[in-house]
Design an enzyme around this catalytic site. Structure first.
Site, short mmCIF file in Angstrom:
data_model
loop_
_atom_site.label_atom_id
_atom_site.label_comp_id
_atom_site.label_asym_id
_atom_site.label_seq_id
_atom_site.Cartn_x
_atom_site.Cartn_y
_atom_site.Cartn_z
N CYS A 147 0.87 -1.17 0.00
CA CYS A 147 0.00 0.00 0.00
C CYS A 147 0.91 1.23 0.00
O CYS A 147 1.70 1.42 0.94
CB CYS A 147 -0.86 -0.02 1.25
N CYS B 99 -1.05 3.92 -6.36
CA CYS B 99 -1.94 3.20 -5.44
C CYS B 99 -2.12 1.81 -6.03
O CYS B 99 -2.42 1.67 -7.22
CB CYS B 99 -3.28 3.92 -5.35
#
Ligand code: DGL
Length: 245
Positions: A73, A176
Site C-alpha cells: 500500500c 496506489c
C-alpha cells in the site's frame, strides 16, 4: 518447524496486485494476505487513524509465524513504514511511486494516487499530481467489475491539477496498488507512452532479500492464507489452483 510466512498488507484488494507478482517471483513460499476491507479506503484518513489500524493489523499478523512484511500500500508505506518496522520488529518492505526516476529524465508525468499520498509530492512543470478521493472505494465495491467504474467522475472528484487530454503525458504513475485493476481504462483515457508503478521494484527487493536469507522463511507449501478482523469468512488456507486445504 512451524510454517513461516511472508505477510502482505493493504487496505483491501489493492495488495493482491503485489501478491500476484510476489507469487510469480517466489512461488514456493507461504503468504498471508491481510486486506483491511472493513476500514478501506485508507487514503482519506489521517496518519494517526492509520497508525491505530495498522498496529491492530500487525497484531493479527504477529499471531502467525510471519518473518517478513510487504506493505503493499503506497499510502501506508509513505506515511508509516518506519513505524511498521519498529512495531513489528520484522523485516519490512514498502511500495513507493517511482516519480523522481522519470521526472529527472524530462518526461511529462502524471501521478495518480490517494489524497494522502498525493500530499507527499510537490507538483512541477513536468510532474502533475492527482489525489483521487473515491476510486479506491469504487474498486472495493466493484472488485470483479472494474469496467463499471466511472473514471471521468473519479478524475474530477480529486485534488490537484492535470491535463485531461489524450497523448499529453509521457507516463502515468499508478501510486496506489488498487489502480492496477483499472489500468487498461486509465491507459485508454490518457494514452500515455507508458504506465508504471512501484510493484516491480518492491518485488525485486523482496526477492533479493529472500534468496540471501533462504533459511528465514521456509518454502515448501506455496499457499496463501487470507486473514483479518473483517475477513473471517476467508480465514482458510488456499493452495494455488483455488483449492481449499
Ligand atoms: N492500495 C492502497 C495504496 O496503494 C490504497 C489506499 C486506500 O485504501 O485508500 O495506496
Amino acid at each position: 518447524m512451524n510454517d513461516s510466512y511472508i505477510a502482505v498488507l493493504d487496505s483491501g484488494i489493492g495488495g493482491l496486485s503485489v501478491l500476484k507478482e510476489l507469487v510469480k517471483s517466489l512461488p514456493e513460499y507461504n503468504y498471508i494476505y491481510l486486506g483491511d476491507n472493513a476500514n478501506a479506503p485508507y487514503g482519506n484518513k489521517t496518519v494517526r487513524e492509520l497508525k491505530e489500524l495498522t498496529a491492530k493489523n500487525i497484531d493479527v499478523l504477529l499471531k502467525f509465524n510471519v518473518k517478513v512484511i510487504v506493505v503493499a500500500c503506497n499510502t501506508l508505506s509513505i506515511n508509516l513504514l518506519p513505524f511498521i518496522a519498529e512495531y513489528s520488529g520484522l523485516k519490512v518492505f514498502g511500495i513507493f511511486p517511482p516519480v523522481e526516476r522519470y521526472v529527472v529524465k524530462g518526461e511529462k508525468v502524471l501521478l495518480l494516487s490517494t489524497v494522502l499520498t498525493a500530499k507527499k509530492f510537490s507538483p512541477s512543470q513536468n510532474l502533475h499530481v492527482l489525489g483521487l478521493k473515491s476510486l479506491v472505494r469504487d474498486l472495493e465495491y466493484n472488485m470483479f467489475n472494474a469496467r463499471e467504474i466511472n473514471l471521468n467522475f473519479n478524475l474530477s472528484n480529486s485534488v490537484g491539477y492535470y491535463i485531461n487530454k489524450k497523448f499529453y503525458y509521457d507516463r502515468i504513475i499508478l501510486g496506489c496498488t488498487h489502480y492496477e485493476f483499472i489500468k487498461n481504462e486509465i491507459y485508454d483515457h490518457f494514452c500515455p507512452r507508458k504506465i508504471s508503478s512501484g510493484i516491480n521494484f518492491t518485488v525485486n527487493n523482496v526477492k533479493n532479500f529472500i534468496i540471501h536469507n533462504k533459511s528465514l522463511v521456509n518454502h515448501n507449501k506455496n499457499k496463501v492464507l487470507f486473514v483479518g478482523e473483517s475477513a473471517k469468512a476467508n480465514e482458510d488456507f488456499w493452495v494455488f489452483g483455488g483449492q481449499k486445504q
